[in-house]
Design a protein around this motif. Structure first.
Motif, PDB file in Angstrom:
ATOM      1  N   LYS A  59       0.949  -1.151   0.085  1.00 16.00           N
ATOM      2  CA  LYS A  59       0.253   0.025   0.070  1.00 16.00           C
ATOM      3  C   LYS A  59       0.862   1.212  -0.036  1.00 16.00           C
ATOM      4  CE  LYS A  59      -3.719  -2.066   2.551  1.00 16.00           C
ATOM      5  NZ  LYS A  59      -4.712  -2.052   3.681  1.00 16.00           N
ATOM      6  N   LEU A  60       2.095   1.092   0.522  1.00 13.63           N
ATOM      7  CA  LEU A  60       3.025   2.493   0.571  1.00 13.63           C
ATOM      8  C   LEU A  60       4.247   2.118  -0.250  1.00 13.63           C
ATOM      9  CD1 LEU A  60       2.456   3.073   4.520  1.00 13.63           C
ATOM     10  CD2 LEU A  60       1.317   4.167   2.227  1.00 13.63           C
ATOM     11  N   SER A  61       3.967   1.719  -1.487  1.00 18.16           N
ATOM     12  CA  SER A  61       5.225   1.626  -2.236  1.00 18.16           C
ATOM     13  C   SER A  61       5.856   2.728  -2.921  1.00 18.16           C
ATOM     14  CB  SER A  61       4.611   0.683  -3.619  1.00 18.16           C
ATOM     15  OG  SER A  61       3.715   1.387  -4.266  1.00 18.16           O
ATOM     16  N   SER A  62       5.368   4.015  -2.658  1.00 17.79           N
ATOM     17  CA  SER A  62       5.706   5.059  -3.267  1.00 17.79           C
ATOM     18  C   SER A  62       7.304   5.517  -2.347  1.00 17.79           C
ATOM     19  CB  SER A  62       5.222   6.340  -2.939  1.00 17.79           C
ATOM     20  OG  SER A  62       5.683   7.585  -3.192  1.00 17.79           O
ATOM     21  N   PRO A  63       8.260   5.956  -3.114  1.00 19.69           N
ATOM     22  CA  PRO A  63       9.501   6.579  -2.405  1.00 19.69           C
ATOM     23  C   PRO A  63       9.308   7.253  -1.098  1.00 19.69           C
ATOM     24  CG  PRO A  63       9.727   6.413  -4.872  1.00 19.69           C
ATOM     25  CD  PRO A  63       8.347   6.079  -4.638  1.00 19.69           C
ATOM     26  N   ILE A  64       8.123   8.009  -1.337  1.00 22.46           N
ATOM     27  CA  ILE A  64       7.830   9.085  -0.228  1.00 22.46           C
ATOM     28  C   ILE A  64       7.959   8.240   1.105  1.00 22.46           C
ATOM     29  CG2 ILE A  64       6.173  10.507   0.868  1.00 22.46           C
ATOM     30  CD1 ILE A  64       5.296  11.378  -1.767  1.00 22.46           C
ATOM     31  N   TYR A  65       7.399   7.028   1.140  1.00 19.42           N
ATOM     32  CA  TYR A  65       7.052   6.349   2.390  1.00 19.42           C
ATOM     33  C   TYR A  65       8.572   5.305   2.561  1.00 19.42           C
ATOM     34  CZ  TYR A  65       2.494   8.149   2.377  1.00 19.42           C
ATOM     35  OH  TYR A  65       1.678   9.012   2.091  1.00 19.42           O
ATOM     36  N   ALA A  66       9.477   5.283   1.840  1.00 20.84           N
ATOM     37  CA  ALA A  66      10.535   4.414   1.942  1.00 20.84           C
ATOM     38  C   ALA A  66      11.203   4.634   3.063  1.00 20.84           C
ATOM     39  CB  ALA A  66      11.533   4.368   0.859  1.00 20.84           C
ATOM     40  N   SER A  67      11.564   5.814   3.629  1.00 19.18           N
ATOM     41  CA  SER A  67      12.540   6.019   4.741  1.00 19.18           C
ATOM     42  C   SER A  67      11.663   5.719   6.094  1.00 19.18           C
ATOM     43  CB  SER A  67      13.174   7.256   4.719  1.00 19.18           C
ATOM     44  OG  SER A  67      14.164   7.412   3.850  1.00 19.18           O
ATOM     45  N   ALA A  68      10.443   6.155   6.118  1.00 14.51           N
ATOM     46  CA  ALA A  68       9.759   6.221   7.012  1.00 14.51           C
ATOM     47  C   ALA A  68       9.309   4.738   7.535  1.00 14.51           C
ATOM     48  CB  ALA A  68       8.177   7.038   6.881  1.00 14.51           C
ATOM     49  N   LEU A  69       9.067   3.931   6.472  1.00 18.81           N
ATOM     50  CA  LEU A  69       8.945   2.461   6.515  1.00 18.81           C
ATOM     51  C   LEU A  69      10.206   1.871   7.341  1.00 18.81           C
ATOM     52  CD1 LEU A  69       7.011   1.215   3.475  1.00 18.81           C
ATOM     53  CD2 LEU A  69       6.049   1.394   5.729  1.00 18.81           C
ATOM     54  N   GLY A  70      11.434   2.032   7.052  1.00 20.50           N
ATOM     55  CA  GLY A  70      12.467   1.595   7.527  1.00 20.50           C
ATOM     56  C   GLY A  70      12.465   2.156   9.262  1.00 20.50           C
ATOM     57  N   LEU A  71      12.113   3.422   9.436  1.00 19.01           N
ATOM     58  CA  LEU A  71      12.122   4.003  10.557  1.00 19.01           C
ATOM     59  C   LEU A  71      11.344   3.091  11.588  1.00 19.01           C
ATOM     60  CD1 LEU A  71      13.194   6.057  12.760  1.00 19.01           C
ATOM     61  CD2 LEU A  71      11.455   7.491  11.495  1.00 19.01           C
ATOM     62  N   LEU A  72      10.038   2.705  11.086  1.00 18.65           N
ATOM     63  CA  LEU A  72       9.164   2.255  11.753  1.00 18.65           C
ATOM     64  C   LEU A  72       9.448   0.677  12.003  1.00 18.65           C
ATOM     65  CD1 LEU A  72       6.138   1.752  12.727  1.00 18.65           C
ATOM     66  CD2 LEU A  72       5.452   1.134  10.649  1.00 18.65           C
ATOM     67  N   ASP A  73      10.316   0.156  11.178  1.00 18.69           N
ATOM     68  CA  ASP A  73      10.661  -1.287  11.400  1.00 18.69           C
ATOM     69  C   ASP A  73      11.993  -1.199  12.494  1.00 18.69           C
ATOM     70  OD1 ASP A  73      10.662  -4.221  10.497  1.00 18.69           O
ATOM     71  OD2 ASP A  73      12.942  -3.823  10.416  1.00 18.69           O
ATOM     72  N   LEU A  74      12.713  -0.190  12.730  1.00 21.49           N
ATOM     73  CA  LEU A  74      13.705  -0.197  13.375  1.00 21.49           C
ATOM     74  C   LEU A  74      13.079   0.004  14.947  1.00 21.49           C
ATOM     75  CD1 LEU A  74      16.905   0.120  14.165  1.00 21.49           C
ATOM     76  CD2 LEU A  74      16.621   2.493  13.843  1.00 21.49           C
ATOM     77  N   ILE A  75      12.050   0.932  15.146  1.00 21.22           N
ATOM     78  CA  ILE A  75      11.357   1.222  16.332  1.00 21.22           C
ATOM     79  C   ILE A  75      10.822  -0.049  16.866  1.00 21.22           C
ATOM     80  CG2 ILE A  75       9.647   2.566  17.467  1.00 21.22           C
ATOM     81  CD1 ILE A  75      10.530   5.042  15.435  1.00 21.22           C
ATOM     82  N   ILE A  76      10.054  -0.867  16.135  1.00 19.61           N
ATOM     83  CA  ILE A  76       9.291  -1.840  16.519  1.00 19.61           C
ATOM     84  C   ILE A  76      10.158  -2.914  16.999  1.00 19.61           C
ATOM     85  CG2 ILE A  76       8.054  -3.833  15.678  1.00 19.61           C
ATOM     86  CD1 ILE A  76       6.652  -2.149  13.706  1.00 19.61           C
ATOM     87  N   ASP A  77      11.211  -3.206  16.372  1.00 22.07           N
ATOM     88  CA  ASP A  77      12.432  -4.040  16.654  1.00 22.07           C
ATOM     89  C   ASP A  77      13.034  -3.741  18.010  1.00 22.07           C
ATOM     90  OD1 ASP A  77      12.622  -5.994  14.651  1.00 22.07           O
ATOM     91  OD2 ASP A  77      14.279  -5.217  13.830  1.00 22.07           O
ATOM     92  N   THR A  78      13.278  -2.634  18.268  1.00 22.88           N
ATOM     93  CA  THR A  78      13.957  -1.851  19.405  1.00 22.88           C
ATOM     94  C   THR A  78      12.855  -2.092  20.818  1.00 22.88           C
ATOM     95  OG1 THR A  78      15.263  -0.333  18.252  1.00 22.88           O
ATOM     96  CG2 THR A  78      14.978  -0.244  20.858  1.00 22.88           C
ATOM     97  N   ARG A  79      11.502  -1.906  20.447  1.00 24.32           N
ATOM     98  CA  ARG A  79      10.359  -1.725  21.323  1.00 24.32           C
ATOM     99  C   ARG A  79      10.437  -3.370  21.740  1.00 24.32           C
ATOM    100  NH1 ARG A  79       5.806   1.291  22.036  1.00 24.32           N
ATOM    101  NH2 ARG A  79       4.634  -0.530  21.655  1.00 24.32           N
ATOM    102  N   SER A  80      10.420  -4.218  20.781  1.00 23.68           N
ATOM    103  CA  SER A  80       9.929  -5.821  21.014  1.00 23.68           C
ATOM    104  C   SER A  80      11.040  -6.256  21.902  1.00 23.68           C
ATOM    105  CB  SER A  80       9.495  -6.544  20.002  1.00 23.68           C
ATOM    106  OG  SER A  80      10.920  -6.446  19.028  1.00 23.68           O
ATOM    107  N   GLU A  81      12.200  -5.807  21.468  1.00 21.42           N
ATOM    108  CA  GLU A  81      13.496  -6.512  22.342  1.00 21.42           C
ATOM    109  C   GLU A  81      13.581  -5.903  23.666  1.00 21.42           C
ATOM    110  OE1 GLU A  81      16.298  -5.397  19.528  1.00 21.42           O
ATOM    111  OE2 GLU A  81      15.894  -7.046  18.116  1.00 21.42           O
ATOM    112  N   ALA A  82      12.795  -4.698  23.844  1.00 20.18           N
ATOM    113  CA  ALA A  82      13.375  -4.228  25.532  1.00 20.18           C
ATOM    114  C   ALA A  82      12.302  -4.836  26.364  1.00 20.18           C
ATOM    115  CB  ALA A  82      12.869  -2.673  25.257  1.00 20.18           C
TER     116      ALA A  82
END
Length: 392
Positions: free
Chosen positions: A352-375
């Protein structure tokens, strides 16, 4: 149990907000997305500080309306231009009658590295390893229980500009939001889009934004070299606007439709001027204004990779993202020719968010989810242990 995460990413031409629901069963469901154009930043300063709050509010509000919710806590991405990557190599001697790597050795290794970077400018927002080596063995990210006499590691740190942290925190509070944490946007993109196997062989991620370009060399679980080039897709449009004496919006239309390479059917470009009249420009005229800047950018990217001092192997991958050459037909192939290596399209991670506009935000979201879940969760596996230890 489900929880809601809101992230904001500051690009050079747009602010992007994502709202996601996260649960143990389903990793992530994006329920709201919004973006707003603004004047971005250059040389680690806002180009128009007065319009940042309005764009920030608009992006978050659009995401809230789509998600049908109101958020309070916001995680923020720190752009590459407002952060610096430092790498430190440290070592410890393994102790005992049967010397082998333990968790205590890992902690000691990082304590040494922490001391080496503590006086460097900026606030630490990320640290992670590129590799570990026991004696003269092979590089690995799982050294626990390996036998030997010495443990070495290359550790990468991301430090954020204190101005950015303080300024964005104040802006969010003015909008009634709480700045809940700051994470490295480049790090999120590098880890999400480049596989473990490719990072183990050292990979490159090139992000061409509107006002600047970031070149990231990635190894292991981290970025080991980061370079910001003050040239982006917007500079090509500006050259067209000035050279053809047209508006920037018209120039952007031409730039986006421009096909790179000699094998194309483009002979002319037609635009509608501000007075409603049609204007036509020969491809040769457009090329003469656009290509010098495109070549300058390609050469700067090539120099950034070569000047890093990091040697790429035959199997090292190079990826391209952003709204610069990546959205132009033939742009990626043109960059490949200039670099003398294949350049790949970034893998799609959200349909749904394949536009380059959202590429960096998706990476950021993934990093935050990883950090939260590991904590909050106890994870098995050595690599999970390392990520818990390093934090985000």
């Amino acid at each position: 149990m489900r929880s809601t995460i809101t992230v904001v990413e500051f690009g050079t031409s747009k602010i992007v907000a994502l709202i996601a629901e996260v649960s143990s069963r389903q990793r992530c469901d994006i329920i709201g997305a919004g973006n707003a154009a603004y004047d971005g930043y250059s040389e680690a300063h806002w180009n128009n500080p007065a319009n940042v709050n309005a764009a920030l509010q608009s992006a978050i509000q659009k995401a809230e309306e789509q998600a049908k919710t109101t958020v309070r806590d916001v995680y923020c991405g720190v752009p590459g231009q407002f952060s610096k990557v430092f790498t430190v190599e440290s070592k410890v001697e393994l102790q005992g009658t049967d010397p082998h790597v333990t968790a205590r050795d890992i902690e000691a290794l990082f304590d040494i590295a922490d001391q080496q970077v503590k006086d460097l400018p900026g606030l630490p927002i990320h640290r992670s390893p590129a590799w570990f080596v026991v004696d003269d063995g092979k590089r690995t990210l799982e050294p626990i229980n390996l036998h030997g006499n010495e443990l070495r590691s290359l550790i990468s740190y991301v430090k954020a500009d204190q101005f950015f942290i303080a300024d964005v925190s104040e802006r969010l509070r003015a909008l009634g939001k709480v700045p809940f944490g700051f994470f490295s946007t480049p790090m999120g993109s590098a880890i999400l889009y480049i596989s473990d196997e490719e990072r183990d062989r050292t990979a490159v991620l090139i992000d061409i934004g509107y006002l600047n370009t970031e070149v990231m060399l990635v190894q292991g679980d981290t970025i080991i070299h980061h370079k910001v080039i003050p040239i982006g897709g917007g500079h090509m449009s500006a050259d067209l606007a000035y050279g053809l004496d047209i508006s920037l919006d018209s120039a952007e239309q031409i730039k986006r439709s421009f096909v790179f390479g000699t094998q194309n059917n483009q002979t002319a470009f037609e635009i509608t001027a501000t007075n409603g009249a049609a204007q036509t420009f020969e491809r040769s005229d457009v090329e003469s204004k656009l290509m010098p800047r495109a070549d300058e950018l390609c050469e700067a990217i090539d120099s950034a990779i070569k000047d890093s001092g990091i040697r790429l192997g035959n199997w090292s991958s190079i990826y391209l993202t952003g709204g610069g050459l990546a959205i132009n037909k033939g742009g990626r192939e043109y960059l490949s020719e200039k670099l003398g290596r294949p350049v790949r399209e970034l893998p799609r991670k959200a349909v749904k968010l394949s536009s380059p506009i959202y590429a960096s935000a998706l990476g950021l979201l993934d990093l935050i989810i990883d950090t939260r879940s590991e904590a909050v969760a106890s994870q098995s596996g050595v690599r999970a242990f390392f990520r818990n230890l390093f934090g985000g």
